[in-house]
Write a protein that holds these residues in place. Structure first.
Motif, PDB file in Angstrom:
ATOM      1  N   MET A 271       0.829  -1.208   0.000  1.00  0.00           N
ATOM      2  CA  MET A 271       0.000   0.000   0.000  1.00  0.00           C
ATOM      3  C   MET A 271       0.862   1.256   0.000  1.00  0.00           C
ATOM      4  SD  MET A 271      -3.177  -0.513  -0.294  1.00  0.00           S
ATOM      5  CE  MET A 271      -3.752   1.107   0.204  1.00  0.00           C
ATOM      6  N   LYS A 272       1.975   1.196   0.662  1.00  0.00           N
ATOM      7  CA  LYS A 272       2.891   2.333   0.678  1.00  0.00           C
ATOM      8  C   LYS A 272       3.413   2.612  -0.731  1.00  0.00           C
ATOM      9  CE  LYS A 272       6.583   4.031   3.684  1.00  0.00           C
ATOM     10  NZ  LYS A 272       7.531   3.652   4.754  1.00  0.00           N
ATOM     11  N   LYS A 273       3.825   1.551  -1.438  1.00  0.00           N
ATOM     12  CA  LYS A 273       4.287   1.721  -2.815  1.00  0.00           C
ATOM     13  C   LYS A 273       3.164   2.225  -3.707  1.00  0.00           C
ATOM     14  CE  LYS A 273       7.774  -1.966  -2.521  1.00  0.00           C
ATOM     15  NZ  LYS A 273       8.169  -3.311  -3.031  1.00  0.00           N
ATOM     16  N   ALA A 274       1.944   1.713  -3.484  1.00  0.00           N
ATOM     17  CA  ALA A 274       0.817   2.138  -4.312  1.00  0.00           C
ATOM     18  C   ALA A 274       0.525   3.621  -4.124  1.00  0.00           C
ATOM     19  CB  ALA A 274      -0.420   1.299  -3.975  1.00  0.00           C
ATOM     20  N   PHE A 275       0.595   4.097  -2.879  1.00  0.00           N
ATOM     21  CA  PHE A 275       0.341   5.512  -2.629  1.00  0.00           C
ATOM     22  C   PHE A 275       1.434   6.384  -3.228  1.00  0.00           C
ATOM     23  CE2 PHE A 275      -3.050   4.529   0.275  1.00  0.00           C
ATOM     24  CZ  PHE A 275      -3.797   5.688   0.313  1.00  0.00           C
ATOM     25  N   VAL A 757       1.260  -0.910  -9.724  1.00  0.00           N
ATOM     26  CA  VAL A 757       1.627  -1.541  -8.458  1.00  0.00           C
ATOM     27  C   VAL A 757       0.507  -2.484  -8.037  1.00  0.00           C
ATOM     28  CG1 VAL A 757       2.232  -1.150  -6.047  1.00  0.00           C
ATOM     29  CG2 VAL A 757       2.963   0.473  -7.802  1.00  0.00           C
ATOM     30  N   PRO A 758       0.779  -3.769  -7.813  1.00  0.00           N
ATOM     31  CA  PRO A 758      -0.279  -4.692  -7.378  1.00  0.00           C
ATOM     32  C   PRO A 758      -0.779  -4.315  -5.991  1.00  0.00           C
ATOM     33  CG  PRO A 758       1.874  -5.744  -7.261  1.00  0.00           C
ATOM     34  CD  PRO A 758       2.085  -4.433  -7.946  1.00  0.00           C
ATOM     35  N   LEU A 759      -2.086  -4.350  -5.813  1.00  0.00           N
ATOM     36  CA  LEU A 759      -2.703  -4.007  -4.538  1.00  0.00           C
ATOM     37  C   LEU A 759      -2.847  -5.263  -3.684  1.00  0.00           C
ATOM     38  CD1 LEU A 759      -5.399  -1.509  -5.854  1.00  0.00           C
ATOM     39  CD2 LEU A 759      -3.190  -0.988  -4.825  1.00  0.00           C
ATOM     40  N   PRO A 760      -2.808  -5.111  -2.360  1.00  0.00           N
ATOM     41  CA  PRO A 760      -2.739  -6.298  -1.494  1.00  0.00           C
ATOM     42  C   PRO A 760      -4.067  -7.014  -1.267  1.00  0.00           C
ATOM     43  CG  PRO A 760      -2.630  -4.301  -0.183  1.00  0.00           C
ATOM     44  CD  PRO A 760      -2.604  -3.863  -1.614  1.00  0.00           C
ATOM     45  N   PHE A 761      -5.215  -6.373  -1.573  1.00  0.00           N
ATOM     46  CA  PHE A 761      -6.497  -6.970  -1.236  1.00  0.00           C
ATOM     47  C   PHE A 761      -7.357  -7.128  -2.489  1.00  0.00           C
ATOM     48  CE2 PHE A 761      -5.156  -4.398   2.441  1.00  0.00           C
ATOM     49  CZ  PHE A 761      -5.017  -5.411   3.379  1.00  0.00           C
ATOM     50  N   ASN A 762      -8.020  -8.267  -2.564  1.00  0.00           N
ATOM     51  CA  ASN A 762      -9.009  -8.523  -3.604  1.00  0.00           C
ATOM     52  C   ASN A 762     -10.371  -8.627  -2.946  1.00  0.00           C
ATOM     53  OD1 ASN A 762      -7.211  -8.539  -5.693  1.00  0.00           O
ATOM     54  ND2 ASN A 762      -7.028 -10.765  -5.802  1.00  0.00           N
TER      55      ASN A 762
END
Length: 769
Positions: A271-275, A757-762
């Motif tokens: 999530m940090k990378k995604a932000f 960036v892949p997100l951690p939750f589906n």
């Protein structure tokens, strides 16, 4: 710097076609200026006496002040100051809201057709920019909504992991239970609970009425984060290690029924990378908006200055009222992202948060240039000294020449291969920057950590100084009768040099470009452990580089042979004749090709792309050809020669075709540039044709090892092998430039300027409905 050049230099590389075509509009304005000058009446000029002062008239000019203009009574007014020149209207078309059209009201004047063309093209450019901007704003809005859902799941996961006693539904709890101190993680690594729980800030009594903060009871009802969303969420975290990958395969990627701190930590990292990447997108879009608005303002001022009209005010007002000029959605979204990141990922430390979101660009220093020049000069001097030593000592005719070439030359040639590859990479970086190929984005370098060509050349020249100095010292001790008694130490010089190189590469201290060194080591580890890691572009590009460094890898094998099983004190070894060494000689050489073969198979499985299957088949054919060629070199004979020549011929044709057509995207017969491709970065087409010819020739060079053309007079076989290896490294450097050029053009064609960036939750939409 003129605005046109500055405008081009500040563009987002991948969005160049979506920017306003400033140069074309500037050319139209120049056409208007030429027409006006050609048809303007000649003014009557009074004769000026020869020798009169040219600045005399300035003595009688009125001074109107530094800031404000004073109006005097009786001063003449400028006629037609607010004369309407254009009429800008917004049209609503199907699928295109806010389409703008400008009507030039003075087209009947002489030369008015030039200005009509100008405004027509100006409208086309504005509508293009506005449409692209609205599309990108819509994309970032959708991504912001997705990130919001991801944050809900992350906050719920933090509460579930850090405070499992909190139940899924609202309950009556003590006020101190949700205090910042009580909801910190045991290690203090997570945020305070009030930031994780995301309470509404309103305290609710048992009867449901709200109460002010002053008369709040001690026991109240809070509404914590909706932990129920974890029932509809599956954690989607890519395995970080080969062991976790194997465990994930064994579990068949089933949904997680329990949550661990390790999962929380990895989800926070993603999530940090995604932000950070999302914030970068917002900054790119803000830069796009600002540059285009400024470009429209500049071109309208240039038009007003050329035609002495006043149309820029009306047109700029229309731009300001459009989404491009008046939309403050990006500003609000940027501020919200900053606040969320600072609050949830750096414990409210704004300075630390902005370091992540806005990393500072690396500054160029004169120190790098100085040491680059120093090491380059030393390298040239050392090469000259080695040549003089060989000539003065008559080493080419020395009886120990063969022994030296068989045992010492392979040890030092390793450094030659590495330095040459680094020099080619530095040259590639220089030309990528010159032709605006966004190589840091393609490679995935962290912003501000990529090496420039000066830094790469500095590392290459520094390593060459070490290797050449060691080689010269070795030769000097060989020629000096007084130092021949120190043979053990003398023979250990190449090994000491390798140890120094490895210590520099694995050094954990923040020196010698640590981030780049670790990036290389991490990528090399991914290549070695393929297919246990998800294949990224740096992974398979590095594996391609290693396929051109087979002689260097075999040199490392020879180091083990010479210093472990060989008698290095007497400069002799017999381990090369053993069957184990010969088998390892084949296995070690095929490791890079096997890595690429496995990477292609994994991409075929994940992406379902048939081209990856063909690519895997190409690398398998290369492995077969390499094995046959090595067996022929070891066993000789007509059978092995036929097998080596046939397999090498097939793989040479396949690899050459793949280089030119697939990797470079050339040889397109019906393209705008015949036999090249539609878009070219290098302005001279002849460069591409020369590159095609060189790639074919250099691909055929290694066939000489099979066809026995290597028997050249006064040239040892080891030296010939080294020359062929250097030519392959040169070919790989040439391949690198055009491979990344083609990749860059693919990104430009898809307007892809940021990483995915892949997100951690589906989210399971069926359960959430």
């Amino acid at each position: 710097m003129k605005f046109g050049k500055e405008f081009t230099s500040q563009m987002v590389h991948e969005w160049e076609e979506a920017y306003m075509d400033y140069n074309y509009l500037k050319g139209v304005v120049k056409d208007i200026s030429k027409f006006n000058k050609k048809n303007a009446p000649l003014p009557e000029v009074a004769a000026t006496p020869k020798g009169s002062l040219k600045r005399r008239i300035s003595m009688y000019r009125a001074f109107s002040g530094l800031q404000s203009r004073l109006s005097f009574k009786g001063s003449p007014k400028i006629e037609n100051e607010d004369e309407e020149v254009i009429l800008v209207s917004a049209l609503e078309q199907e699928g295109s809201l806010g389409h703008h059209q400008t009507k030039f009201l003075m087209s009947s004047e002489k030369g008015g057709e030039y200005e009509v063309v100008f405004f027509r093209r100006l409208d086309d450019e504005f509508n293009k920019v506005l449409t692209f901007y609205q599309k990108k704003v819509g994309e970032v809005k959708a991504e912001a909504n997705e990130l919001s859902k991801q944050m809900d799941a992350l906050i719920a996961l933090r509460i579930m992991v850090d405070k499992p006693s909190i139940e899924m539904h609202s309950e009556t709890i003590d006020d101190s239970a949700l205090s910042p101190a009580s909801l910190k993680s045991p290690g203090g690594s997570h945020m305070e609970a009030i930031e994780e729980v995301e309470m509404t800030g309103e305290e609710i009594e048992e009867d449901g009425s709200s109460r002010g903060k002053q008369d709040t009871p001690k026991r109240v009802r809070f509404r914590p984060a909706p932990l129920e969303i974890l029932d509809n969420v599956r954690i989607n975290i890519e395995p970080a290690t080969p062991v976790s990958t194997l465990k994930n395969v064994m579990k068949n990627s089933k949904a997680n029924s329990s949550f661990s701190k390790d999962q929380l930590r990895k989800a926070e990292e993603q999530m940090k990378k995604a932000f950070v990447e999302f914030y970068r997108k917002l900054r790119l879009l803000k830069s796009y908006r600002f540059l285009n608005v400024l470009a429209f303002s500049k071109i309208m001022k240039k038009y007003d200055k050329t035609t002495t009209r006043k149309a820029s005010k009306s047109y700029c007002e229309r731009i300001d009222k459009s989404d491009l000029g008046s939309s403050d959605e990006l500003t609000r979204l940027t501020e919200r992202v900053e606040a969320t990141f600072i609050k949830h990922f750096v414990n409210g430390n704004r300075r630390e948060g902005m370091k992540y979101l806005r990393p500072k660009a690396k500054r160029e220093t004169h120190r790098v240039t100085f040491f680059l020049g120093l090491f380059s000069g030393c390298s040239i001097a050392l090469v000259a000294a080695i040549a003089i030593s060989i000539r003065a000592g008559h080493l080419l005719e020395h009886e120990g020449r063969g022994q030296y070439m068989e045992n010492i030359f392979p040890l030092y040639s390793l450094f030659g291969y590495i330095v040459l590859h680094m020099l080619m990479y530095g040259a590639n970086v220089y030309y990528w920057r010159r032709f605006r190929v966004n190589y840091p984005f393609i490679f995935g370098f962290k912003h501000g950590t990529e090496l420039g060509y000066r830094q790469v050349f500095l590392l290459a020249s520094g390593l060459s100084v070490l290797a050449l100095a060691a080689a010269l010292f070795h030769l000097d001790m060989d020629m000096d009768p007084k130092t021949r008694s120190y043979q053990p130490f003398k023979e250990l010089i190449p090994l000491l040099l390798v140890i120094i190189l490895l210590l520099m590469l694995f050094c954990p201290l923040n020196i010698i470009y640590r981030s780049s060194r670790f990036f290389f080591l991490r990528t090399a580890w991914h290549c070695l452990c393929a297919p246990l890691y998800k294949v990224t572009l740096p992974d398979f590009l590095l594996a391609d580089q290693l396929t051109s460094q087979v002689p260097a890898i075999r040199s490392l094998q020879f180091y083990v042979c010479y210093y472990v099983w060989g008698n290095f004190k007497t400069r002799s070894n017999t381990c090369q004749d053993s069957s184990v060494y010969q088998v390892l000689h084949i296995i070690i050489a095929i490791i890079p090709f096997w890595s690429r073969f496995i990477q292609c198979l994994r991409r075929l499985y994940e992406e379902k792309d048939s081209m990856q299957g063909l690519n895997a088949l190409k690398y398998f054919s290369t492995i077969v050809a390499l094995v046959m060629r090595t067996l022929y070199d070891q066993k000789r004979g007509v059978f092995w020669k036929v097998m080596a020549a046939s397999t090498s011929g097939i793989t040479t044709v396949a690899n050459t075709y793949w280089d030119l057509v697939i990797d470079w995207g050339l040889l397109q017969r019906n393209s705008k540039n015949p036999w090249l491709r539609d878009k070219l970065i290098v302005p001279h087409k002849i460069v591409y044709f020369i590159a095609i010819v060189l790639d074919v020739i250099l691909r055929l060079v290694w066939m000489q090892l099979v066809l026995d053309f290597q028997e050249l007079p006064h040239l040892h076989k080891k030296a010939f092998v080294a020359i062929v290896a250097c030519l392959e490294i040169l070919r790989r450097g040439l391949w690198n430039f055009f491979r990344l050029e083609n990749e860059h053009l693919n990104n430009v064609g898809k307007y892809r300027a940021s990483k995915s960036v892949p997100l951690p939750f589906n989210y399971d939409e069926d359960k959430s409905l």
